[in-house]
Design an enzyme around this catalytic site. Sequence first.
Site, mmCIF file in Angstrom:
data_model
loop_
_atom_site.group_PDB
_atom_site.id
_atom_site.type_symbol
_atom_site.label_atom_id
_atom_site.label_comp_id
_atom_site.label_asym_id
_atom_site.label_seq_id
_atom_site.Cartn_x
_atom_site.Cartn_y
_atom_site.Cartn_z
ATOM 1 N N TRP A 60 28.228 48.633 53.011
ATOM 2 C CA TRP A 60 27.980 49.744 52.086
ATOM 3 C C TRP A 60 26.496 49.719 51.682
ATOM 4 O O TRP A 60 25.973 48.643 51.361
ATOM 5 C CB TRP A 60 28.875 49.569 50.846
ATOM 6 N N TYR A 95 29.932 55.651 54.269
ATOM 7 C CA TYR A 95 28.729 54.890 53.930
ATOM 8 C C TYR A 95 27.475 55.553 54.507
ATOM 9 O O TYR A 95 27.266 55.578 55.728
ATOM 10 C CB TYR A 95 28.836 53.424 54.396
ATOM 11 N N TYR A 103 37.236 43.245 49.027
ATOM 12 C CA TYR A 103 35.896 43.843 48.940
ATOM 13 C C TYR A 103 35.244 43.507 47.605
ATOM 14 O O TYR A 103 35.925 43.060 46.678
ATOM 15 C CB TYR A 103 35.928 45.335 49.259
ATOM 16 N N ARG A 116 29.736 40.538 34.314
ATOM 17 C CA ARG A 116 28.652 39.756 33.707
ATOM 18 C C ARG A 116 29.146 38.335 33.426
ATOM 19 O O ARG A 116 30.307 38.143 33.068
ATOM 20 C CB ARG A 116 28.225 40.417 32.397
HETATM 21 P P1 NDP Z 1 29.346 42.584 47.248
HETATM 22 O O1 NDP Z 1 30.241 41.956 46.245
HETATM 23 O O2 NDP Z 1 29.443 42.164 48.657
HETATM 24 O O3 NDP Z 1 27.844 42.386 46.720
HETATM 25 C C1 NDP Z 1 26.748 42.916 47.396
HETATM 26 C C2 NDP Z 1 25.488 42.562 46.584
HETATM 27 O O4 NDP Z 1 25.330 41.150 46.559
HETATM 28 C C3 NDP Z 1 24.209 43.119 47.163
HETATM 29 O O5 NDP Z 1 23.421 43.539 46.081
HETATM 30 C C4 NDP Z 1 23.556 41.940 47.876
HETATM 31 O O6 NDP Z 1 22.162 42.068 47.828
HETATM 32 C C5 NDP Z 1 24.025 40.779 47.016
HETATM 33 N N1 NDP Z 1 24.184 39.532 47.770
HETATM 34 C C6 NDP Z 1 24.802 39.343 48.950
HETATM 35 N N2 NDP Z 1 24.791 38.053 49.289
HETATM 36 C C7 NDP Z 1 24.130 37.399 48.314
HETATM 37 C C8 NDP Z 1 23.784 36.047 48.126
HETATM 38 N N3 NDP Z 1 24.132 35.099 48.988
HETATM 39 N N4 NDP Z 1 23.089 35.723 46.991
HETATM 40 C C9 NDP Z 1 22.734 36.675 46.090
HETATM 41 N N5 NDP Z 1 23.042 37.988 46.232
HETATM 42 C C10 NDP Z 1 23.730 38.339 47.335
HETATM 43 O O7 NDP Z 1 29.517 44.188 47.069
HETATM 44 P P2 NDP Z 1 29.867 45.413 47.998
HETATM 45 O O8 NDP Z 1 30.164 46.532 47.079
HETATM 46 O O9 NDP Z 1 28.868 45.651 49.039
HETATM 47 O O10 NDP Z 1 31.252 44.984 48.680
HETATM 48 C C11 NDP Z 1 31.292 44.353 49.954
HETATM 49 C C12 NDP Z 1 31.752 45.306 51.039
HETATM 50 O O11 NDP Z 1 33.105 45.729 50.808
HETATM 51 C C13 NDP Z 1 30.987 46.642 51.103
HETATM 52 O O12 NDP Z 1 29.695 46.495 51.635
HETATM 53 C C14 NDP Z 1 31.953 47.479 51.895
HETATM 54 O O13 NDP Z 1 31.862 47.159 53.268
HETATM 55 C C15 NDP Z 1 33.290 47.051 51.299
HETATM 56 N N6 NDP Z 1 33.737 47.916 50.169
HETATM 57 C C16 NDP Z 1 34.893 48.631 50.324
HETATM 58 C C17 NDP Z 1 35.337 49.480 49.326
HETATM 59 C C18 NDP Z 1 36.586 50.264 49.537
HETATM 60 O O14 NDP Z 1 36.854 51.184 48.738
HETATM 61 N N7 NDP Z 1 37.363 49.976 50.534
HETATM 62 C C19 NDP Z 1 34.606 49.622 48.041
HETATM 63 C C20 NDP Z 1 33.462 48.739 47.949
HETATM 64 C C21 NDP Z 1 33.074 47.920 48.961
HETATM 65 P P3 NDP Z 1 21.180 41.657 49.067
HETATM 66 O O15 NDP Z 1 21.343 42.750 50.081
HETATM 67 O O16 NDP Z 1 19.845 41.627 48.424
HETATM 68 O O17 NDP Z 1 21.627 40.324 49.587
#
Ligand code: NDP
Length: 285
Positions: free
Chosen positions: A22, A55, A194, A205
């Site tokens: 996403w 997305y 997810y 938080r």
């Molecule tokens: P996540 O919980 O995966 O968090 C993503 C955030 O965490 C980004 O800001 C990323 O920033 C940061 N991050 C990732 N790895 C690290 C790390 N090791 N240390 C610190 N920060 C980190 O959120 P998402 O909402 O993206 O959920 C994951 C996936 O689930 C989505 O991308 C999508 O594919 C799916 N999804 C499905 C939904 C549905 O309705 N079916 C709804 C929401 C999500 P950075 O890029 O800077 O690392």
Amino acid sequence: MTERRVLLSDGTEVPAIGQGTWYLGEHRDSMAREQEALRAGIESGMTLIDTAEMYGNGKAELLIGRTMEGMDRSRLFLVSKVYPHNAGRKQIFKSCMDSLKRMGTDYLDLYLLHWRGGIPLSETVACMEQLKKEGKIRRWGVSNFDTDDMEELWEVPGGKNCAVNQVLYHMGSRGIEYDLLPWMRDHKVTLMAYCPLAQAGELRRGLYESQTLNAVAQAHKATVSQILLAFAVRDGKTIAIPRSGRKEHTLENGAAAGVVLTEEELRVIEREFPGPTRKTYLDIV
Ligand code: NDP
């Protein structure tokens, strides 16, 4: 290295920690970095990639397509999702073809209904089964379905072929443990979690700041993100799909598959981030 694997109900093995997409592929200036992150993740074993036609209006799927160029497709497990308003006879076949084209592949490993909409479940299921017969998808599932939705799905012809329910699940949001997750276990529907990082703490938080989690992380020479992921996949049956556009984060996330929390650590976590004691409606973003 992604060590943990999860068995789907049809016996297919997938990595417990995959990659979400996403917000990826939406900005020209970060595209190369995001592609590098995805590729490094795949090379390290995070071969399950989650995306959706939603997305970036297809831009995430295009990014995956570019990243996959020259790779052995059969090593990958590609998941995409259809919008609810496209999940009927009129649109789903085109939606699926468009996703396949954007990713440069001729099949999806898993196709999900993104959330429930106005089209009858019986129609969506019949279309999913048709896509399976045509070889466009290997299996199908749903997303954002609560227990009553799953029960309704089970009443629909073919509904029991649902392989996965992808829902929000992280240490700060454990409501599904009360009845949805037990229902899914009983009916052999795999959980795909997810927002397993609570969007880097934005959705809850205090997670990243928690002294308890920081102490557990230190004991494993790990990060809080890795502890959150190890927690999400702790039962050996759950798939988590963290998203990162940074190689170092992606590799860190994949390495969380090697972190196994002790009973004592799980007790301490339970005290600070307790599981549900009553029905809580599904959390969504
Ligand atoms: P996540 O919980 O995966 O968090 C993503 C955030 O965490 C980004 O800001 C990323 O920033 C940061 N991050 C990732 N790895 C690290 C790390 N090791 N240390 C610190 N920060 C980190 O959120 P998402 O909402 O993206 O959920 C994951 C996936 O689930 C989505 O991308 C999508 O594919 C799916 N999804 C499905 C939904 C549905 O309705 N079916 C709804 C929401 C999500 P950075 O890029 O800077 O690392």
